[in-house]
Design an enzyme around this catalytic site. Structure first.
Site, PDB file in Angstrom:
ATOM      1  N   ARG A 224      -1.889  -6.045  -8.513  1.00 55.13           N
ATOM      2  CA  ARG A 224      -0.642  -6.765  -8.225  1.00 55.13           C
ATOM      3  C   ARG A 224      -0.371  -7.833  -9.268  1.00 55.13           C
ATOM      4  NH1 ARG A 224      -2.849  -8.172  -2.414  1.00 55.13           N
ATOM      5  NH2 ARG A 224      -4.586  -8.464  -3.856  1.00 55.13           N
TER       6      ARG A 224
ATOM      7  N   LYS B  19     -17.008  -6.983   6.472  1.00 57.57           N
ATOM      8  CA  LYS B  19     -15.967  -7.962   6.835  1.00 57.57           C
ATOM      9  C   LYS B  19     -15.689  -7.829   8.330  1.00 57.57           C
ATOM     10  CE  LYS B  19     -13.397  -7.355   2.540  1.00 57.57           C
ATOM     11  NZ  LYS B  19     -12.207  -6.626   2.097  1.00 57.57           N
TER      12      LYS B  19
ATOM     13  N   HIS C 158       0.847  -1.204   0.000  1.00 60.92           N
ATOM     14  CA  HIS C 158       0.000   0.000   0.000  1.00 60.92           C
ATOM     15  C   HIS C 158       0.882   1.254   0.000  1.00 60.92           C
ATOM     16  CE1 HIS C 158      -3.066  -2.668   2.277  1.00 60.92           C
ATOM     17  NE2 HIS C 158      -3.576  -2.441   1.068  1.00 60.92           N
TER      18      HIS C 158
ATOM     19  N   SER D 153      -2.804  -7.872   2.872  1.00 58.21           N
ATOM     20  CA  SER D 153      -3.083  -7.728   4.311  1.00 58.21           C
ATOM     21  C   SER D 153      -3.524  -9.072   4.887  1.00 58.21           C
ATOM     22  CB  SER D 153      -4.194  -6.694   4.540  1.00 58.21           C
ATOM     23  OG  SER D 153      -3.813  -5.441   4.055  1.00 58.21           O
TER      24      SER D 153
HETATM   25  O1  PNS Z   1      -9.043  -2.971   0.200  1.00 56.32           O
HETATM   26  P1  PNS Z   1     -10.281  -3.509  -0.454  1.00 56.32           P
HETATM   27  O2  PNS Z   1     -11.077  -4.328   0.542  1.00 56.32           O
HETATM   28  O3  PNS Z   1      -9.980  -4.247  -1.717  1.00 56.32           O
HETATM   29  O4  PNS Z   1     -11.185  -2.231  -0.849  1.00 56.32           O
HETATM   30  C1  PNS Z   1     -12.437  -2.407  -1.454  1.00 56.32           C
HETATM   31  C2  PNS Z   1     -13.183  -1.067  -1.542  1.00 56.32           C
HETATM   32  C3  PNS Z   1     -13.256  -0.387  -0.186  1.00 56.32           C
HETATM   33  C4  PNS Z   1     -12.470  -0.159  -2.496  1.00 56.32           C
HETATM   34  C5  PNS Z   1     -14.606  -1.361  -2.090  1.00 56.32           C
HETATM   35  O5  PNS Z   1     -15.196  -2.378  -1.338  1.00 56.32           O
HETATM   36  C6  PNS Z   1     -15.513  -0.138  -2.071  1.00 56.32           C
HETATM   37  O6  PNS Z   1     -15.329   0.790  -2.817  1.00 56.32           O
HETATM   38  N1  PNS Z   1     -16.534  -0.155  -1.180  1.00 56.32           N
HETATM   39  C7  PNS Z   1     -17.447   0.957  -1.012  1.00 56.32           C
HETATM   40  C8  PNS Z   1     -18.850   0.605  -1.443  1.00 56.32           C
HETATM   41  C9  PNS Z   1     -19.011   0.786  -2.935  1.00 56.32           C
HETATM   42  O7  PNS Z   1     -18.816   1.848  -3.474  1.00 56.32           O
HETATM   43  N2  PNS Z   1     -19.371  -0.313  -3.605  1.00 56.32           N
HETATM   44  C10 PNS Z   1     -19.544  -0.350  -5.034  1.00 56.32           C
HETATM   45  C11 PNS Z   1     -18.259  -0.722  -5.729  1.00 56.32           C
HETATM   46  S1  PNS Z   1     -18.532  -0.921  -7.433  1.00 56.32           S
END
Ligand code: PNS
Length: 204
Positions: free
Chosen positions: A136, A87, A63, A174
């Site tokens: 990645r 989660k 990150h 993570s």
């Molecule tokens: O680190 P992560 O868990 O891969 O991050 C995922 C994240 C937070 C970017 C994604 O879950 C997110 O944007 N959640 C917010 C809700 C949202 O906008 N959902 C629609 C996505 S198309």
């Protein structure tokens, strides 16, 4: 010699400007040669903001590598931690934010924030131009593509920018870091020292 624009050129230009529109997100649209051209509001041109969203449970060196790269490309970068993603996190939101603030201190144009709900809604409120996501390996691509296209459908004026971390972090996550610490392994080169200490304290 000064060349004066013809009256018809002036008329076309003023018709175009009259047809220009400003969207709800503050973007300026004007007719171009091949359809509408979207331009950022003047203020945003000088301060290009990107959002780097994620769970950051916890922040890893992968990150940080991406934060460093994105902070060079954009005037401002907000690292945005998702509050409620359903989660079961190891670290509380306050702990994740605290660690992120500590490790991003060297970058003066990087802030850490928390968001809830739709990412594009948050990005729109902040007047961000881009969402940063790290890829990645090919395995990340399908999920990231789906998310980026859905976000574009919800808010066409915010671009998702995919960035590649250094190869050394291409296998880092993570989830794996937490698993290694849980079973007593070393994560020395994978997370910043403060995160390693916090991880050890959590599992002991
Ligand atoms: O680190 P992560 O868990 O891969 O991050 C995922 C994240 C937070 C970017 C994604 O879950 C997110 O944007 N959640 C917010 C809700 C949202 O906008 N959902 C629609 C996505 S198309």
């Amino acid at each position: 010699m000064t060349v004066m624009p013809s009256s018809s050129a002036v008329r076309v230009r003023s018709q175009r400007l009259a047809a220009a529109r400003v969207s709800t997100a503050g973007f300026f649209h004007r007719p171009g040669l091949r359809g509408w051209v979207t331009m950022a509001p003047r203020g945003d041109m000088r301060s290009l903001l990107a959002i780097y969203p994620g769970s950051f449970d916890p922040v890893t060196n992968g990150h940080l590598d991406l934060i460093e790269r994105a902070a060079k490309l954009f005037d401002r970068l907000i690292v945005a931690v998702l509050h409620n993603d359903g989660k079961e996190p190891l670290f509380t939101i306050a702990e994740r934010v605290e660690m992120l603030r500590e490790v991003t201190r060297p970058w003066r144009n990087v802030e850490v924030d928390v968001f809830d709900g739709l990412l594009v809604e948050y990005a729109r409120q902040k007047k961000a131009r881009a969402i940063i996501r790290g890829i990645r390996a090919v395995s990340d691509y399908e999920y990231e593509l789906q998310m980026a296209l859905m976000n574009r459908k919800l808010e066409p004026e915010i671009e998702t920018v995919f960035m590649l971390p250094a190869e050394a972090y291409s296998y880092l996550s993570s989830r794996l870091v937490k698993e290694i610490v849980r079973f007593g392994g070393s994560v020395q080169d994978l997370v910043p020292p403060i995160v390693e200490r916090r991880l050890r304290a959590k599992v002991s």
